[in-house]
Design a protein around this motif. Structure first.
Motif, PDB file in Angstrom:
ATOM      1  N   MET A  26      -2.126   8.661   3.949  1.00  0.00           N
ATOM      2  CA  MET A  26      -1.959   7.888   2.720  1.00  0.00           C
ATOM      3  C   MET A  26      -1.001   6.714   2.920  1.00  0.00           C
ATOM      4  O   MET A  26      -1.215   5.619   2.403  1.00  0.00           O
ATOM      5  N   LYS A  27       0.072   6.932   3.682  1.00  0.00           N
ATOM      6  CA  LYS A  27       1.034   5.862   3.925  1.00  0.00           C
ATOM      7  C   LYS A  27       0.397   4.735   4.724  1.00  0.00           C
ATOM      8  O   LYS A  27       0.698   3.556   4.514  1.00  0.00           O
ATOM      9  N   ARG A  28      -0.503   5.095   5.645  1.00  0.00           N
ATOM     10  CA  ARG A  28      -1.195   4.057   6.414  1.00  0.00           C
ATOM     11  C   ARG A  28      -2.067   3.208   5.515  1.00  0.00           C
ATOM     12  O   ARG A  28      -2.121   1.982   5.662  1.00  0.00           O
ATOM     13  N   VAL A  29      -2.746   3.861   4.601  1.00  0.00           N
ATOM     14  CA  VAL A  29      -3.611   3.142   3.673  1.00  0.00           C
ATOM     15  C   VAL A  29      -2.775   2.173   2.840  1.00  0.00           C
ATOM     16  O   VAL A  29      -3.132   0.995   2.677  1.00  0.00           O
ATOM     17  N   LYS A  30      -1.674   2.664   2.301  1.00  0.00           N
ATOM     18  CA  LYS A  30      -0.810   1.819   1.486  1.00  0.00           C
ATOM     19  C   LYS A  30      -0.270   0.639   2.291  1.00  0.00           C
ATOM     20  O   LYS A  30      -0.183  -0.490   1.792  1.00  0.00           O
ATOM     21  N   MET A  31       0.091   0.903   3.536  1.00  0.00           N
ATOM     22  CA  MET A  31       0.618  -0.160   4.386  1.00  0.00           C
ATOM     23  C   MET A  31      -0.444  -1.216   4.667  1.00  0.00           C
ATOM     24  O   MET A  31      -0.181  -2.428   4.582  1.00  0.00           O
ATOM     25  N   LEU A  32      -1.647  -0.781   5.011  1.00  0.00           N
ATOM     26  CA  LEU A  32      -2.718  -1.732   5.281  1.00  0.00           C
ATOM     27  C   LEU A  32      -3.045  -2.579   4.053  1.00  0.00           C
ATOM     28  O   LEU A  32      -3.261  -3.791   4.151  1.00  0.00           O
ATOM     29  N   ILE A  33      -3.084  -1.930   2.892  1.00  0.00           N
ATOM     30  CA  ILE A  33      -3.365  -2.673   1.656  1.00  0.00           C
ATOM     31  C   ILE A  33      -2.244  -3.669   1.379  1.00  0.00           C
ATOM     32  O   ILE A  33      -2.491  -4.824   1.002  1.00  0.00           O
ATOM     33  N   LEU A  34      -1.011  -3.247   1.590  1.00  0.00           N
ATOM     34  CA  LEU A  34       0.136  -4.126   1.377  1.00  0.00           C
ATOM     35  C   LEU A  34       0.074  -5.331   2.311  1.00  0.00           C
ATOM     36  O   LEU A  34       0.284  -6.474   1.890  1.00  0.00           O
ATOM     37  N   LEU A  35      -0.239  -5.085   3.566  1.00  0.00           N
ATOM     38  CA  LEU A  35      -0.319  -6.180   4.531  1.00  0.00           C
ATOM     39  C   LEU A  35      -1.487  -7.116   4.212  1.00  0.00           C
ATOM     40  O   LEU A  35      -1.378  -8.335   4.363  1.00  0.00           O
ATOM     41  N   ALA A  36      -2.602  -6.528   3.759  1.00  0.00           N
ATOM     42  CA  ALA A  36      -3.753  -7.357   3.378  1.00  0.00           C
ATOM     43  C   ALA A  36      -3.395  -8.249   2.199  1.00  0.00           C
ATOM     44  O   ALA A  36      -3.784  -9.424   2.155  1.00  0.00           O
ATOM     45  N   ARG A  37      -2.669  -7.719   1.236  1.00  0.00           N
ATOM     46  CA  ARG A  37      -2.230  -8.527   0.089  1.00  0.00           C
ATOM     47  C   ARG A  37      -1.283  -9.632   0.507  1.00  0.00           C
ATOM     48  O   ARG A  37      -1.175 -10.654  -0.168  1.00  0.00           O
ATOM     49  N   ARG A  38      -0.610  -9.427   1.625  1.00  0.00           N
ATOM     50  CA  ARG A  38       0.306 -10.452   2.141  1.00  0.00           C
ATOM     51  C   ARG A  38      -0.416 -11.429   3.070  1.00  0.00           C
ATOM     52  O   ARG A  38       0.220 -12.198   3.777  1.00  0.00           O
ATOM     53  N   ASP A  39      -1.746 -11.345   3.075  1.00  0.00           N
ATOM     54  CA  ASP A  39      -2.589 -12.283   3.851  1.00  0.00           C
ATOM     55  C   ASP A  39      -2.511 -12.063   5.360  1.00  0.00           C
ATOM     56  O   ASP A  39      -2.677 -13.006   6.141  1.00  0.00           O
ATOM     57  N   ALA A  40      -2.308 -10.806   5.775  1.00  0.00           N
ATOM     58  CA  ALA A  40      -2.271 -10.507   7.206  1.00  0.00           C
ATOM     59  C   ALA A  40      -3.678 -10.269   7.766  1.00  0.00           C
ATOM     60  O   ALA A  40      -3.867  -9.472   8.670  1.00  0.00           O
ATOM     61  N   ILE A  41      -4.649 -10.968   7.204  1.00  0.00           N
ATOM     62  CA  ILE A  41      -6.030 -10.870   7.673  1.00  0.00           C
ATOM     63  C   ILE A  41      -6.394 -12.202   8.324  1.00  0.00           C
ATOM     64  O   ILE A  41      -6.448 -13.235   7.655  1.00  0.00           O
ATOM     65  N   GLY A  42      -6.595 -12.168   9.617  1.00  0.00           N
ATOM     66  CA  GLY A  42      -6.949 -13.394  10.332  1.00  0.00           C
ATOM     67  C   GLY A  42      -5.763 -14.261  10.694  1.00  0.00           C
ATOM     68  O   GLY A  42      -5.941 -15.327  11.282  1.00  0.00           O
ATOM     69  N   GLU A  43      -4.566 -13.832  10.345  1.00  0.00           N
ATOM     70  CA  GLU A  43      -3.369 -14.586  10.723  1.00  0.00           C
ATOM     71  C   GLU A  43      -2.151 -13.675  10.693  1.00  0.00           C
ATOM     72  O   GLU A  43      -2.149 -12.618  10.069  1.00  0.00           O
TER      73      GLU A  43
END
Length: 212
Positions: free
Chosen positions: A1-18
């Motif tokens: 669950m913590k991994r999921v939350k972390m990935l979602i948090l990072l995605a919201r911070r635009d850590a996709i493709g950069e």
């Protein structure tokens, strides 16, 4: 669950493709865990290939890897399958009084394409779950009631989705030029649904989409 939350948090911070700059303290505050736990979590996720970390001096940058994005996509698909499975929960409301007129205009098409003689009126339901009518219908192919011209007036195409409320079958109808927002479902049926099912304004109902 913590991994999921972390990935979602990072995605919201635009850590996709950069790469995006992070601090342990900021992530800890948003996740409700200690900075040390954040560091251990990032170590594990990097080890599993879900993220990449880059250190430049005292600054740390993170980017979600293709494997991490695939993980999020699979999670999204699984959640959508569970939540958006053709079930609508709503609350009965009063319409604006035009349902009977339009049902009469389209009654011949409803009978031809849906197989029943409609009651001259619609049941209006405010959708509580999912977010909109379209979320529940996105994977269902509609029956198209073709538009026509009558006495110089044009009536557009209507999308009809077969549904069941209790033991009554009907259809959600969505005109090509609807005046209703996507939070309102308009239902036609062969019976007066309010009387048949004992409904009134405020009644909670469950609508099940019939998938052909």
């Amino acid at each position: 669950m913590k991994r999921v939350k972390m990935l979602i948090l990072l995605a919201r911070r635009d850590a996709i493709g950069e790469r995006v700059k992070i601090t342990m303290r900021e992530l800890a505050d948003e996740l409700g865990i200690s900075p040390q736990s954040v560091l251990r979590l990032l170590d594990e996720m990097e080890g599993d290939g879900l993220i990449e970390r880059f250190v430049e001096g005292k600054k740390t940058y993170v980017e979600i890897t293709p494997k991490g994005l695939a993980f999020l996509e699979d999670l999204c698909d699984a959640i959508s399958e569970v939540l958006y499975n053709g079930v609508i929960i709503g609350e009965v409301i009063s319409g604006i009084g035009e349902g009977a007129y339009y049902v009469r205009q389209y009654s011949h098409l409803i009978k031809e394409y849906l197989g029943f003689e409609p009651y001259p009126g619609t049941l209006n339901v405010k959708v509580i779950f999912p977010k909109t009518v379209f979320d529940a219908l996105c994977n269902v192919r509609p029956v198209i009631l073709p538009g026509f011209v009558r006495e110089g007036r044009t009536f557009g195409d209507v999308k009809a989705y077969r549904v069941r409320i209790g033991n009554v079958e009907g259809a959600i109808v969505i005109p090509s030029r609807t005046v209703h927002p996507p939070k309102i479902a308009e239902i036609v049926a062969p019976v007066y649904l309010r009387k048949e099912l004992g409904l009134r304004d405020g009644s909670k109902i469950t609508i099940r989409v019939v998938k052909e």
